[in-house]
Design an enzyme around this catalytic site. Structure first.
Site, mmCIF file in Angstrom:
data_model
loop_
_atom_site.group_PDB
_atom_site.id
_atom_site.type_symbol
_atom_site.label_atom_id
_atom_site.label_comp_id
_atom_site.label_asym_id
_atom_site.label_seq_id
_atom_site.Cartn_x
_atom_site.Cartn_y
_atom_site.Cartn_z
ATOM 1 N N LYS A 240 0.835 -1.218 0.000
ATOM 2 C CA LYS A 240 0.000 0.000 0.000
ATOM 3 C C LYS A 240 0.864 1.260 0.000
ATOM 4 C CE LYS A 240 -2.235 -1.055 3.859
ATOM 5 N NZ LYS A 240 -1.693 -2.392 4.241
ATOM 6 N N ARG B 161 -9.563 1.082 8.752
ATOM 7 C CA ARG B 161 -9.274 -0.312 9.102
ATOM 8 C C ARG B 161 -10.436 -0.960 9.835
ATOM 9 N NH1 ARG B 161 -3.323 0.451 9.139
ATOM 10 N NH2 ARG B 161 -2.274 -1.536 9.354
ATOM 11 N N ARG C 204 11.420 -6.666 5.161
ATOM 12 C CA ARG C 204 11.383 -5.240 5.491
ATOM 13 C C ARG C 204 11.897 -4.997 6.917
ATOM 14 N NH1 ARG C 204 5.708 -2.097 5.312
ATOM 15 N NH2 ARG C 204 5.451 -2.962 7.392
ATOM 16 N N ARG D 43 11.164 -1.110 12.470
ATOM 17 C CA ARG D 43 9.810 -0.999 13.019
ATOM 18 C C ARG D 43 9.596 -2.037 14.114
ATOM 19 N NH1 ARG D 43 5.160 0.044 8.497
ATOM 20 N NH2 ARG D 43 3.995 -1.136 10.075
ATOM 21 N N ARG E 64 -0.923 -8.855 13.415
ATOM 22 C CA ARG E 64 -1.441 -7.835 12.485
ATOM 23 C C ARG E 64 -2.321 -8.472 11.418
ATOM 24 N NH1 ARG E 64 4.021 -5.435 10.670
ATOM 25 N NH2 ARG E 64 2.834 -4.000 9.363
HETATM 26 P P1 AMP Z 1 0.611 0.504 9.109
HETATM 27 O O1 AMP Z 1 1.844 1.330 8.953
HETATM 28 O O2 AMP Z 1 -0.548 1.019 8.339
HETATM 29 O O3 AMP Z 1 0.865 -0.963 8.889
HETATM 30 O O4 AMP Z 1 0.176 0.649 10.654
HETATM 31 C C1 AMP Z 1 1.020 0.227 11.716
HETATM 32 C C2 AMP Z 1 0.206 0.050 12.979
HETATM 33 O O5 AMP Z 1 -0.393 1.309 13.360
HETATM 34 C C3 AMP Z 1 -0.972 -0.913 12.888
HETATM 35 O O6 AMP Z 1 -0.588 -2.272 13.088
HETATM 36 C C4 AMP Z 1 -1.878 -0.405 14.019
HETATM 37 O O7 AMP Z 1 -1.367 -0.781 15.282
HETATM 38 C C5 AMP Z 1 -1.704 1.105 13.883
HETATM 39 N N1 AMP Z 1 -2.670 1.682 12.916
HETATM 40 C C6 AMP Z 1 -2.370 2.307 11.741
HETATM 41 N N2 AMP Z 1 -3.487 2.710 11.118
HETATM 42 C C7 AMP Z 1 -4.524 2.333 11.907
HETATM 43 C C8 AMP Z 1 -5.934 2.437 11.803
HETATM 44 N N3 AMP Z 1 -6.511 3.022 10.730
HETATM 45 N N4 AMP Z 1 -6.698 1.929 12.816
HETATM 46 C C9 AMP Z 1 -6.146 1.366 13.897
HETATM 47 N N5 AMP Z 1 -4.808 1.208 14.059
HETATM 48 C C10 AMP Z 1 -4.002 1.684 13.071
#
Ligand code: AMP
Length: 190
Positions: free
Chosen positions: A14, A89, A128, A134, A145
């Site tokens: 994404k 999400r 990654r 991270r 996740r």
């Molecule tokens: P991402 O970088 O989008 O994979 O997000 C990393 C982490 O941030 C996720 O595993 C969640 O813990 C949190 N997170 C990011 N976006 C959201 C969202 N829209 N709703 C809830 N948690 C989020």
């Protein structure tokens, strides 16, 4: 306006594909993951609040991420459009996003959903993790996740399908191949 939701499980690509779409269509990037990581890096109260949740691979509260998105939209009154990456999400987030865009007399144009087999997702994320630093790119958190994705996030695709906005994109191949599929799909859909 061109308002795109880019959707898919963790590791679907994404962020990478968002970068290309932003360049080609001058969109404002709305990545809640990036915003939350920035909050953690700055040591703000919000960062401290979400740190353990993110490290555990759980979703942070709808309230927190909806507020971040509302602020981002508010701060870009003259945007050409927005790309929502890693948001919504949950169905509650999708409903809130519709409301926020509605109040600006605009709406989501389409959802691009990247599909990638689970074994490929895991190997991409582990790869990654070697570079990203991270807290959530490790084997245990990756599986948490993916399970949050299946339980809470997948229904968001049905939400947009019901609005006739869901566009499926095969998410395997080179970055350029996937980008080409996306531009083809956008031409057909919009
Ligand atoms: P991402 O970088 O989008 O994979 O997000 C990393 C982490 O941030 C996720 O595993 C969640 O813990 C949190 N997170 C990011 N976006 C959201 C969202 N829209 N709703 C809830 N948690 C989020």
């Amino acid at each position: 306006m061109l308002n795109i939701v880019i959707f898919g499980p963790p590791g679907a690509g994404k962020g990478t594909q968002s970068g290309l779409l932003i360049k080609n269509h001058q969109l404002v990037h709305c990545s809640t993951g990036d915003m939350l990581r920035a909050a953690m890096a700055s040591g703000s109260e919000l960062g401290l609040q979400v740190k353990d949740i993110i490290a555990a691979g759980k979703l942070v509260s709808d309230e927190i991420v909806i507020a971040l998105i509302a602020e981002r939209i508010e701060n870009h009154p003259h945007a050409n459009g927005f790309i929502f990456d890693g948001f919504p999400r949950t169905v509650a987030q999708a409903e809130a996003l519709d409301g926020l865009l509605n109040s600006k007399n605009t709406s989501i144009s389409c959802m691009l959903s990247l599909s990638v087999p689970e074994t490929e997702l895991i190997s991409r994320l582990l790869e990654r993790g070697k570079q990203s630093g991270r807290s959530d790119d490790n084997e245990e958190t990756i599986s948490a996740r993916i399970s949050e994705y299946k339980n809470k996030t997948l229904p968001v695709a049905d939400f947009y399908q019901a609005q006739g906005k869901l566009v499926e994109i095969e998410g395997i191949g080179s970055i350029e191949e996937i980008a080409d599929r996306i531009s083809g799909a956008l031409k057909d859909h919009l």
